[in-house]
Design a protein around this motif. Structure first.
Motif, short mmCIF file in Angstrom:
data_model
loop_
_atom_site.label_atom_id
_atom_site.label_comp_id
_atom_site.label_asym_id
_atom_site.label_seq_id
_atom_site.Cartn_x
_atom_site.Cartn_y
_atom_site.Cartn_z
N SER A 108 0.88 -1.17 0.00
CA SER A 108 0.00 0.00 0.00
C SER A 108 0.92 1.22 0.00
O SER A 108 2.05 1.15 0.48
N PHE A 109 0.44 2.32 -0.57
CA PHE A 109 1.29 3.50 -0.71
C PHE A 109 0.43 4.75 -0.87
O PHE A 109 -0.76 4.67 -1.12
N LEU A 110 1.06 5.88 -0.71
CA LEU A 110 0.45 7.18 -0.96
C LEU A 110 1.14 7.80 -2.17
O LEU A 110 2.32 7.55 -2.41
N ARG A 111 0.41 8.62 -2.92
CA ARG A 111 1.01 9.36 -4.03
C ARG A 111 1.28 10.78 -3.60
O ARG A 111 0.51 11.36 -2.84
N ARG A 112 2.35 11.33 -4.12
CA ARG A 112 2.64 12.75 -3.91
C ARG A 112 3.43 13.26 -5.10
O ARG A 112 3.98 12.48 -5.88
N THR A 113 3.50 14.56 -5.22
CA THR A 113 4.33 15.17 -6.26
C THR A 113 5.73 15.32 -5.69
O THR A 113 5.92 15.93 -4.64
N GLY A 114 6.70 14.75 -6.37
CA GLY A 114 8.07 14.78 -5.91
C GLY A 114 8.77 16.08 -6.28
O GLY A 114 8.18 16.97 -6.90
N PRO A 115 10.03 16.20 -5.91
CA PRO A 115 10.78 17.43 -6.14
C PRO A 115 10.97 17.78 -7.61
O PRO A 115 11.19 18.94 -7.95
N THR A 116 10.85 16.79 -8.50
CA THR A 116 11.00 17.08 -9.93
C THR A 116 9.66 17.34 -10.60
O THR A 116 9.60 17.54 -11.80
N GLY A 117 8.57 17.31 -9.81
CA GLY A 117 7.24 17.56 -10.35
C GLY A 117 6.53 16.31 -10.82
O GLY A 117 5.38 16.37 -11.25
N ARG A 118 7.19 15.16 -10.75
CA ARG A 118 6.57 13.89 -11.15
C ARG A 118 5.88 13.25 -9.95
O ARG A 118 6.30 13.41 -8.82
N THR A 119 4.84 12.47 -10.24
CA THR A 119 4.15 11.72 -9.19
C THR A 119 5.03 10.57 -8.73
O THR A 119 5.63 9.88 -9.55
N GLU A 120 5.09 10.36 -7.42
CA GLU A 120 5.86 9.24 -6.88
C GLU A 120 5.11 8.60 -5.72
O GLU A 120 4.21 9.22 -5.14
N ALA A 121 5.46 7.37 -5.42
CA ALA A 121 4.87 6.64 -4.30
C ALA A 121 5.71 6.90 -3.05
O ALA A 121 6.94 6.91 -3.11
N VAL A 122 5.04 7.10 -1.93
CA VAL A 122 5.71 7.28 -0.64
C VAL A 122 4.99 6.44 0.40
O VAL A 122 3.87 6.00 0.20
N ALA A 123 5.63 6.26 1.54
CA ALA A 123 5.05 5.52 2.66
C ALA A 123 4.64 4.12 2.25
O ALA A 123 3.60 3.62 2.66
N GLY A 124 5.47 3.45 1.46
CA GLY A 124 5.16 2.10 1.02
C GLY A 124 5.24 1.10 2.17
O GLY A 124 6.21 1.09 2.91
N THR A 125 4.19 0.29 2.32
CA THR A 125 4.16 -0.73 3.35
C THR A 125 3.59 -2.02 2.76
O THR A 125 2.78 -1.96 1.83
N PRO A 126 3.97 -3.17 3.29
CA PRO A 126 3.38 -4.42 2.79
C PRO A 126 1.86 -4.39 2.97
O PRO A 126 1.36 -3.93 3.98
N ALA A 127 1.17 -4.87 1.95
CA ALA A 127 -0.31 -4.87 2.00
C ALA A 127 -0.82 -6.16 2.60
O ALA A 127 -0.18 -7.15 2.62
#
Length: 71
Positions: free
Chosen positions: A52-71
């Protein structure tokens, strides 16, 4: 303001040496992640592992996954 809900996906690939990878979301779209965004601090995750993960806009302006944890 609405609450942010974690999404589910599967680790599509992970390059331990480079510290990057991608998660395939439920629609099959790839979302990049960096190893420091793995919530348990392990800095590595097996390909094919459900997460499971959250999406956010990274420093380069691209979408990235953060807070990844086993589902």
């Amino acid at each position: 303001m609405s609450a942010v809900r974690p999404e589910r996906g599967v680790v599509a690939w992970c390059d331990d040496a480079a510290g990057v990878g991608a998660i395939a979301d439920v629609d099959g779209h790839l979302v990049d992640f960096h190893c420091v965004s793995i919530a348990d601090g392990s800095r590595r995750v097996a390909e094919g592992r459900p997460v499971s993960f959250l999406r956010r806009t990274g420093p380069t302006g691209r979408t990235e996954a953060v807070a990844g944890t086993p589902a």
